[in-house]
Design a protein around this motif. Structure first.
Motif, short mmCIF file in Angstrom:
data_model
loop_
_atom_site.label_atom_id
_atom_site.label_comp_id
_atom_site.label_asym_id
_atom_site.label_seq_id
_atom_site.Cartn_x
_atom_site.Cartn_y
_atom_site.Cartn_z
N MET A 284 12.41 -31.71 -14.84
CA MET A 284 11.56 -31.68 -15.77
C MET A 284 11.51 -32.88 -16.49
SD MET A 284 12.86 -27.86 -17.21
CE MET A 284 11.67 -27.90 -18.59
N ASP A 288 7.84 -34.82 -16.70
CA ASP A 288 7.16 -34.84 -18.23
C ASP A 288 6.66 -36.54 -18.18
OD1 ASP A 288 6.46 -34.44 -20.59
OD2 ASP A 288 8.53 -33.65 -21.45
N LEU A 296 4.95 -29.21 -14.95
CA LEU A 296 6.00 -28.98 -15.83
C LEU A 296 5.23 -27.69 -16.47
CD1 LEU A 296 8.53 -29.34 -17.60
CD2 LEU A 296 6.99 -30.61 -19.10
N SER A 299 5.95 -24.67 -14.13
CA SER A 299 7.47 -24.32 -14.24
C SER A 299 7.75 -23.44 -15.47
CB SER A 299 8.64 -25.59 -14.40
OG SER A 299 8.47 -26.44 -13.16
N ALA A 357 12.04 -30.32 -22.38
CA ALA A 357 13.50 -30.39 -21.91
C ALA A 357 14.67 -30.37 -23.28
CB ALA A 357 13.68 -31.65 -21.11
#
Length: 467
Positions: A284, A288, A296, A299, A357
């Motif tokens: 991640m 990013d 991202l 996800s 994150a």
């Protein structure tokens, strides 16, 4: 009504109030996500729509999804059981001298698998019977291919990309780049089955991007389903290889270590896991702000749907801009996402201004949920080959190498291959994509050797010496 969310699943007036005339981005199963991130409602996804006749066609960003992809109300009892098949054309096929198409004859599949919640799920894909003969020792083998990242919209399904290698509409850019690996494998004489993953293609739910259980199960059950395709030359005794790069590398790696417990009947003799996202926390951070930042969003959307702990974090921490981005990206393919969200930083999507994150790391339950996605905690079946570009900053090299180390420590037969190239540009995908091409021939040769019965020699002993 949308195929992604049947009326029986709607538990919120807010999500039920979407009008049928609204655009595809808001009227499909992406409403699952919309409901999650806007109203905090938990939606149950255990059932499937009654039939294709009960719902209008799904149109995703200008692409009509064939009715074949609508799951039935009931699924077979066994994992890997076929739900339905139909002949399928390959977009890049050519007539052979013997009248058979080159590189093979394709069949579209729908089969049963089990999702990460333990519930039955319909998955689609493609089986290809090769025109080339298998000239090495043993029966014709099967390679189960897990596609690299294609997107989250129904129109991005790998099986559709094999049929339509290039899709350009006003709203969609989709390129069937996985055809290169598939055709090279077919040229060896091995049969190929390609999975669309959970929710990518089959129109009853959102694609759970990078979910290790969903992906691993879907790949293994694709191998089971391939044996049952009418006219297929592969059987239960056919040696089976697993192949994937990037998202596909994670799926292949997950399937390899899940196989002993989930699918001991699938005779896996070798696995190629290229650039596997084994540690999603690290991945991640790599995605990013990169050219592939849209992944991202995929996800976050997928895990918000599948995991209550991560769903709660999304509900509490994603701002209006983030909610709009998640909903928009959930119907995109890779090309769309590169153009729409390339180099976006997730800090723009959160209430606090921290990255996604960082938000997850600050919540122990959410971090624990993400840690459950870690690949490398089980011992894979058969030999595995892990390859990763040493400068890969999208799916970070270090975490992929760590997967090889983790498997070595468990006594697995691991061939680790660092792909050594110069740094080709930070965060622009080149360090991730070029190793895919430069290592592909070696990867297929290695897998072909395993399929013909040649033993693999582990190089775990060299890991301290390798970059």
């Amino acid at each position: 009504m949308s195929r992604k969310l049947s009326p029986s699943r709607v538990t919120s007036p807010a999500s039920a109030s979407v009008e049928p005339s609204t655009p595809r981005a808001t009227r499909t199963g992406r409403r699952v996500l919309a409901g999650v991130v806007t109203s905090g409602v938990c939606l149950c996804l255990a059932t499937v729509p009654a039939s294709a006749a009960d719902v209008p066609p799904v149109v995703s960003r200008g692409v009509t999804i064939p009715a074949f992809y609508t799951p039935p109300a009931e699924l077979p009892a066994a994992n890997g059981a076929l739900v339905r098949t139909e002949p399928m054309s390959l977009g890049l096929a050519i007539p052979g001298l013997d009248g058979r198409p080159m590189p093979g004859t394709a069949t579209r599949l729908m089969y049963r698998s089990t999702d990460s919640a333990g519930q039955p799920v319909a998955v689609t894909g493609t089986y290809i019977e090769p025109s080339a003969a298998w000239t090495k020792s043993g029966p014709r083998p099967l390679v189960a291919v897990a596609s690299g990242t294609m997107g989250q919209g129904d129109q991005c399904a790998p099986s559709l990309a094999l049929e339509h290698p290039l899709t350009l509409t006003g709203d969609t850019v989709s390129v069937g780049y996985e055809a290169l690996a598939v055709y090279r494998i077919l040229a060896t004489g091995a049969a190929v089955v390609l999975t669309d993953y959970v929710g990518l293609g089959a129109t009853d739910r959102l694609h759970t991007y990078a979910n290790r259980l969903d992906q691993g199960h879907a790949l293994l059950d694709a191998a089971r389903a391939a044996r049952k395709v009418p006219g297929a030359s592969v059987t239960a005794a056919s040696p089976t290889g697993l192949y994937g790069y990037s998202q596909g590398g994670g799926a292949a790696a997950s399937a390899a270590e899940l196989q002993p417990g989930y699918a001991p009947d699938v005779p896996v003799v070798g696995t190629y896991a290229g650039a596997p996202p084994a540690d999603l926390t690290s991945t991640m951070k790599g995605i990013d702000g990169s050219a592939l930042a849209g992944a991202l969003a995929w996800s976050v959307s997928g895990f918000a749907q599948a995991d209550p702990d991560l769903r709660a974090v999304v509900e509490a921490n994603i701002n209006d801009t983030g909610k709009a981005a998640l909903k928009d990206a959930s119907t995109m393919c890779v090309g769309d996402a590169l153009l729409g969200y390339g180099f976006t930083k997730s800090s723009k999507w959160t209430v606090s201004g921290k990255s996604v994150a960082e938000v997850i790391a600050a919540d122990p339950a959410a971090q624990q949920a993400l840690d459950k996605q870690r690949i490398g905690n089980l011992t894979p079946a058969g030999p595995v080959r892990v390859a990763t570009g040493v400068h890969d900053d999208i799916v970070p090299h270090a975490q992929a190498r760590q997967l090889a180390v983790d498997w070595c420590r468990k006594g697995a037969n691991v061939t680790y291959e660092p792909v050594i190239l110069p740094n080709l540009g930070d965060k622009i995908l080149t360090n991730h994509l070029v190793p895919l091409i430069t290592d592909q021939g070696n990867a297929i040769d290695w897998l072909s050797d395993r399929l013909s019965g040649k033993p693999a020699v582990s190089d775990c002993w060299s890991m301290p010496l390798q970059p």
